[in-house]
Design an enzyme around this catalytic site. Structure first.
Site, mmCIF file in Angstrom:
data_model
loop_
_atom_site.group_PDB
_atom_site.id
_atom_site.type_symbol
_atom_site.label_atom_id
_atom_site.label_comp_id
_atom_site.label_asym_id
_atom_site.label_seq_id
_atom_site.Cartn_x
_atom_site.Cartn_y
_atom_site.Cartn_z
ATOM 1 N N ASP A 1 14.945 -4.604 22.685
ATOM 2 C CA ASP A 1 14.458 -3.363 22.077
ATOM 3 C C ASP A 1 13.129 -2.939 22.712
ATOM 4 O O ASP A 1 12.182 -3.715 22.759
ATOM 5 C CB ASP A 1 14.271 -3.603 20.577
ATOM 6 C CG ASP A 1 14.050 -2.320 19.805
ATOM 7 O OD1 ASP A 1 13.125 -1.570 20.168
ATOM 8 O OD2 ASP A 1 14.807 -2.063 18.847
ATOM 9 N N CYS B 1 16.500 -4.455 13.820
ATOM 10 C CA CYS B 1 17.139 -4.871 15.065
ATOM 11 C C CYS B 1 18.605 -4.422 15.081
ATOM 12 O O CYS B 1 19.407 -4.881 14.276
ATOM 13 C CB CYS B 1 17.050 -6.386 15.205
ATOM 14 S SG CYS B 1 17.667 -6.959 16.793
ATOM 15 N N HIS C 1 12.488 -8.868 15.245
ATOM 16 C CA HIS C 1 11.730 -7.709 14.777
ATOM 17 C C HIS C 1 12.391 -7.049 13.587
ATOM 18 O O HIS C 1 13.567 -7.263 13.306
ATOM 19 C CB HIS C 1 11.510 -6.708 15.915
ATOM 20 C CG HIS C 1 12.765 -6.078 16.430
ATOM 21 N ND1 HIS C 1 13.175 -4.821 16.089
ATOM 22 C CD2 HIS C 1 13.721 -6.550 17.275
ATOM 23 C CE1 HIS C 1 14.312 -4.531 16.702
ATOM 24 N NE2 HIS C 1 14.669 -5.571 17.428
ATOM 25 N N CYS D 1 13.687 -9.570 21.728
ATOM 26 C CA CYS D 1 14.796 -8.618 21.768
ATOM 27 C C CYS D 1 14.575 -7.618 22.898
ATOM 28 O O CYS D 1 13.448 -7.332 23.284
ATOM 29 C CB CYS D 1 14.889 -7.895 20.423
ATOM 30 S SG CYS D 1 16.264 -6.718 20.352
HETATM 31 ZN ZN LIG Z 1 16.434 -6.000 18.340
#
Ligand SMILES: [Zn+2]
Length: 519
Positions: A171, A249, A238, A169
């Site tokens: 993130d 997420c 995650h 991701c």
């Molecule tokens: Zn994420």
């Protein structure tokens, strides 16, 4: 030693929001030093047999170095701001910035007059981007991965995989995935890209697979195509063990089952697509891993003998961390091997599943050292549960600076393709930076193959196009946070980033006549 196998039991996934019944948040041992005076101590050895004190200490030093580099920006600006109208200020300021922060800013961009004062907010955001670029240049400072005798790349090949392609991701809390969380050396990672929700593009992933296979056929790199090894696609989602409803997420509504299921479906699509295009013999191996962004512990969904992955069947490194704490190093590794085999109901010496079992155990063992390092540094889970990213990176990936919460990485070939990802990143950073009166620093990065004629120029053109697209799409709309976008290019082989000046854009026909801050 004989504790029950800590698998997510059938059905546990849904009922317990993806957590095994006994909550796998890593236990806090009393011997751990706590955070003192608001400043986290560096890694303190605690005696876990699988701790890697030297590597953890190197990672902690690197993290401190990165934090210090960014923390130095504001004091410089505080001293510069009131002096900006003094004669000779621009040259002196450029010299001060270079000496304190180690980054270059052209003096012309620091010239101020009473009716056109310095745009300090833009300057701050630009210095964040340039500090990030300076850290990237220091790749030699990247700490070593765990190796035990033989180089990891050779061991990985011996166990049947010639390259690992990681999709995760965007993130920023996964920004330390390779060095810190998984602790795998760059030598085995043939590709690593981030997308909101880890939703990688299957066609692009096939192209990467083909590039690696072409290298094997033509050049025998990383190993000849005649060797029966496989391409391994690792998908990483995650979740948050401490605040699963809010800090998971964002792209999947903080729903960990949805995040895992969507990624697994995409991994299946990729493997099936490769098999259909190039034959069943080329079908890549797939593996699903979840990261708890509060503790950096992982869940490894060990594939069964048929290669099938079950969302409800996984091994948790947090549980293994606790289960192996009192063992010797060898016994701890043996216990991991035993549990990996037991999780899919095969004997520990089952030859058919040996390679994948080894790889799963390797990731779990490495990660236990990270779980231990987080505990040792913070006395428990990370104090910053949510987003603390400093910048957004758009375009191509950059992995040289591995640190949790450093950059939101939205990789895309065009803004049309990645607009959603970028909007998530700008919103996340803007929520924190805008109330502090700061702009969201965005780095548009395009990489090029150093050996190809004209490649740098083409990359520069693409980078400028993307920069303008980001500005058009995200600048100055209502209550949207302010952004500062700079474009840079970099050779794919590594090295420093080259920032592109806006003058080049004007020369190429940009009709934008306004003064463009300090870009
Ligand atoms: Zn994420």
């Amino acid at each position: 030693m004989t504790a029950p196998i800590p698998l997510g039991r059938p059905g546990a996934f849904g009922r317990s929001r993806f957590r095994p019944a006994s909550r796998p948040v890593a236990p806090v041992a009393p011997r751990i030093r706590s955070v003192a005076n608001g400043r986290a101590p560096l890694f303190a050895p605690s005696g876990h047999p699988l701790a890697e004190p030297a590597i953890s200490a190197a990672l902690a030093r690197r993290a401190e170095e990165i934090d210090r580099a960014f923390a130095a920006i504001e004091p410089v600006l505080v001293t510069l701001a009131p002096r900006q109208f003094e004669p000779g200020f621009a040259e002196r300021a450029a010299a001060e910035i270079a000496s304190v922060l180690g980054v270059g800013v052209e003096p012309a961009r620091l010239e101020a007059t009473w009716n056109r004062p310095l745009d300090m907010v833009a300057l701050q955001a630009s210095l964040v981007l340039r500090t990030f670029a300076r850290l990237v240049e220091r790749t030699a400072a990247r700490p070593p991965a765990v190796e035990e005798g033989e180089p990891v790349a050779e061991v990985v090949r011996r166990f049947g995989f010639h390259g690992v392609d990681v999709s995760t991701c965007a993130d920023g809390r996964l920004g330390g995935l390779l060095d810190h969380v998984l602790r795998v050396p760059p030598a085995i990672v043939v590709a690593r890209k981030s997308f909101a929700g880890a939703m990688f593009d299957v066609e692009e992933a096939i192209a990467r697979f083909e590039r690696v296979e072409l290298g094997r056929w033509r050049e025998g790199r990383p190993n000849p195509a005649s060797e029966p090894t496989r391409y391994l696609k690792l998908g990483v989602y995650h979740f948050s063990s401490l605040d699963p409803q809010h800090e998971g997420c964002a792209a999947h509504g903080s729903d960990e089952r949805r995040a895992a299921a969507a990624l697994l479906a995409r991994l299946h699509d990729f493997a099936e697509a490769v098999a259909r295009r190039h034959g069943e013999a080329t079908r890549p191996a797939i593996l699903l891993v979840g990261v708890d962004t509060d503790t950096d512990s992982i869940r490894v969904h060990v594939p069964d003998p048929a290669g099938e992955i079950d969302l409800d069947r996984y091994l948790s490194s947090a549980e293994l961390h606790a289960a192996t704490r009192e063992l010797s190093r060898e016994a701890a590794k043996e216990e991991i091997r035993r549990r990996v085999a037991a999780s899919i109901g095969v004997a520990p010496d089952d030859p058919a599943t040996e390679g994948m079992r080894w790889f799963c155990g390797y990731l779990l063992k490495n990660n236990i050292a990270q779980v231990e390092a987080v505990l040792a540094r913070f006395g428990g889970p990370y104090p910053d549960r949510g987003h603390e990213e400093r910048l957004v990176v758009v375009g191509d990936p950059i992995d040289d600076v591995q640190l949790r919460n450093l950059a939101f990485q939205a990789q895309m070939r065009s803004i049309e393709e990645g607009e959603g990802d970028l909007a998530v990143g700008i919103r996340i950073l803007g929520e924190r930076l805008a109330p502090a009166g700061l702009a969201v620093p965005i780095l548009v990065l395009r990489t090029f193959e150093g050996g190809l004629p004209g490649a740098a120029d083409r990359a520069a053109e693409r980078a400028q196009l993307m920069r303008r697209a980001v500005e058009r799409r995200f600048s100055g709309t209502g209550s949207a946070p302010r952004i500062l976008v700079e474009a840079a290019i970099r050779a794919a082989e590594g090295g420093s980033l080259r920032f592109l000046s806006r003058d080049v854009v004007r020369a190429n026909g940009c009709s934008c006549a306004q003064r463009e801050g300090i870009g």
